[in-house]
Write a protein that holds these residues in place. Structure first.
Motif, mmCIF file in Angstrom:
data_model
loop_
_atom_site.group_PDB
_atom_site.id
_atom_site.type_symbol
_atom_site.label_atom_id
_atom_site.label_comp_id
_atom_site.label_asym_id
_atom_site.label_seq_id
_atom_site.Cartn_x
_atom_site.Cartn_y
_atom_site.Cartn_z
ATOM 1 N N CYS A 186 0.838 -1.205 0.000
ATOM 2 C CA CYS A 186 0.000 0.000 0.000
ATOM 3 C C CYS A 186 0.870 1.251 0.000
ATOM 4 O O CYS A 186 1.679 1.448 0.914
ATOM 5 C CB CYS A 186 -0.911 -0.001 1.232
ATOM 6 N N ILE A 187 0.666 2.082 -1.021
ATOM 7 C CA ILE A 187 1.460 3.302 -1.185
ATOM 8 C C ILE A 187 0.497 4.476 -1.318
ATOM 9 O O ILE A 187 -0.319 4.511 -2.241
ATOM 10 C CB ILE A 187 2.354 3.231 -2.433
ATOM 11 N N GLN A 188 0.600 5.416 -0.404
ATOM 12 C CA GLN A 188 -0.250 6.603 -0.432
ATOM 13 C C GLN A 188 0.608 7.809 -0.804
ATOM 14 O O GLN A 188 1.692 7.986 -0.248
ATOM 15 C CB GLN A 188 -0.906 6.852 0.920
ATOM 16 N N THR A 189 0.112 8.634 -1.727
ATOM 17 C CA THR A 189 0.919 9.780 -2.132
ATOM 18 C C THR A 189 0.049 10.997 -2.391
ATOM 19 O O THR A 189 -1.109 10.883 -2.819
ATOM 20 C CB THR A 189 1.751 9.442 -3.389
ATOM 21 N N TYR A 190 0.636 12.164 -2.111
ATOM 22 C CA TYR A 190 -0.020 13.439 -2.410
ATOM 23 C C TYR A 190 1.063 14.506 -2.520
ATOM 24 O O TYR A 190 1.803 14.758 -1.572
ATOM 25 C CB TYR A 190 -1.022 13.827 -1.316
ATOM 26 N N ASN A 191 1.182 15.084 -3.709
ATOM 27 C CA ASN A 191 2.168 16.129 -3.967
ATOM 28 C C ASN A 191 3.571 15.730 -3.507
ATOM 29 O O ASN A 191 4.225 16.444 -2.740
ATOM 30 C CB ASN A 191 1.733 17.442 -3.312
ATOM 31 N N GLN A 192 4.022 14.577 -3.987
ATOM 32 C CA GLN A 192 5.348 14.070 -3.635
ATOM 33 C C GLN A 192 6.170 13.788 -4.898
ATOM 34 O O GLN A 192 6.905 12.803 -4.982
ATOM 35 C CB GLN A 192 5.215 12.802 -2.779
ATOM 36 N N ALA A 193 6.046 14.675 -5.879
ATOM 37 C CA ALA A 193 6.725 14.481 -7.157
ATOM 38 C C ALA A 193 8.235 14.361 -7.008
ATOM 39 O O ALA A 193 8.894 13.692 -7.809
ATOM 40 C CB ALA A 193 6.381 15.637 -8.107
#
Length: 319
Positions: free
Chosen positions: A31-38
């Protein structure tokens, strides 16, 4: 709360899954959660995809409607690895806020509910695995030890540039095994990016959606299914501290109140489950944090904040 109940409560706009050819019966769901992590997501995904394993996996990649190019990076990886990556497009209107701050709760729980593996590993989009045999070692141990609920290992702190930060002494406290009883009491929490655990929790407490920092809550739940094992033969993962990190950059008062809420809702949960001992245990811990908050505000002579928290305290601890 099952998946259907969860979506009925919180999914205001339907989450869509990018087309893929992922296996329907993987052994491990990551499970990988991302938000604004370019700036970090490529490195994180590359490390996960480079794992040397002898079993099937699926990567559940949830993008929370990023605006900095993260979503485009996720799409590129989903196109390149359709047999492994299940990409979910989330919407900010589904985001669950706690104490006025956005959280990754919806994204995280959507991944958990969607996981099809026997085991679940966890990694945020700005964290980094460093041992290419990490998953193999953790799964091998879990398969050989049915009384172990989850495994974890060492972690090191890095900054936004990937440079090591002086080790936090609190992290060292989690470098040991924990019994089921100790886990349920959630005294010490190994960093979640090191976890690999059995996919056994199908009914997720509604209380979990009301707290900002759910790691302690989740660890307590896992304690109901077995012991925790620290695996010292795994190279450290890296937990990244950077200006966009909501928790690590939050004010001390917010962190204290978050801990207070976590233990308050754990107390409520175990009271609902008719476990008086654990309910009282977490109520006591919540009260300890309440005392710290009152001292924090008194020292700074913030009387208005004291009055506000007193009202909040009385409302929250109505068990």
């Amino acid at each position: 709360m099952n998946f259907t109940q969860f979506k009925n409560l919180f999914e205001k706009k339907e989450v869509t899954e990018y087309k893929n050819k992922a296996v329907h019966t993987p052994l491990v769901s990551i499970c990988i959660q991302t938000y604004n992590q370019a700036s970090y997501i490529k490195e994180s995904l590359d490390a996960i995809l480079s794992q040397k394993i002898n079993f099937s996996i699926e990567l559940l990649l949830g993008d929370d409607d990023s605006t900095d190019g993260t979503r485009e990076i996720c799409i590129a990886y989903a196109k390149k690895y359709p047999e492994k990556i299940r990409l979910f497009f989330h919407h900010r209107m589904n985001n669950i806020s706690v104490s006025g701050k956005p959280t990754g709760i919806f994204n995280s729980l959507y991944n958990i509910f969607s996981s099809r593996g026997k085991f679940i590993a966890y990694c945020d989009g700005d964290d980094l695995w460093d041992d290419t045999y990490k998953l193999q070692k953790q799964v091998d141990y879990l398969r050989a030890n049915p009384n172990t609920s989850f495994t974890y290992h060492e972690v090191k702190l890095i900054d936004k540039n990937g440079l090591l930060i002086s080790n936090n002494s609190d992290l060292k406290l989690s470098e040991r095994d924990f019994t089921s009883t100790q886990l349920k009491k959630a005294f010490i929490q190994p960093p979640i990016s090191t976890w690999c655990f059995r996919n056994q929790i199908k009914d997720i407490p509604i209380e979990f959606t009301k707290i900002f920092n759910g790691d302690n809550f989740w660890m307590s739940l896992l304690g109901n299914y077995g012991d925790g094992k620290y695996l010292e033969n795994i190279k450290p993962s890296f937990y990244r501290i950077h200006p966009a990190s909501i928790w690590s950059t939050a004010e001390k008062s917010f962190q204290l109140k978050s801990k207070f809420e976590t233990y308050s809702y754990l107390s409520k949960y175990y009271k609902r489950k008719k476990d008086k001992n654990l309910s009282e245990h977490f109520k006591s811990r919540a009260n300890n944090y309440a005392k710290m908050i009152f001292k924090y505000y008194l020292k700074r002579k913030k009387m208005l904040e004291i009055i506000k928290f007193l009202k909040f305290y009385l409302q929250t601890l109505q068990l």
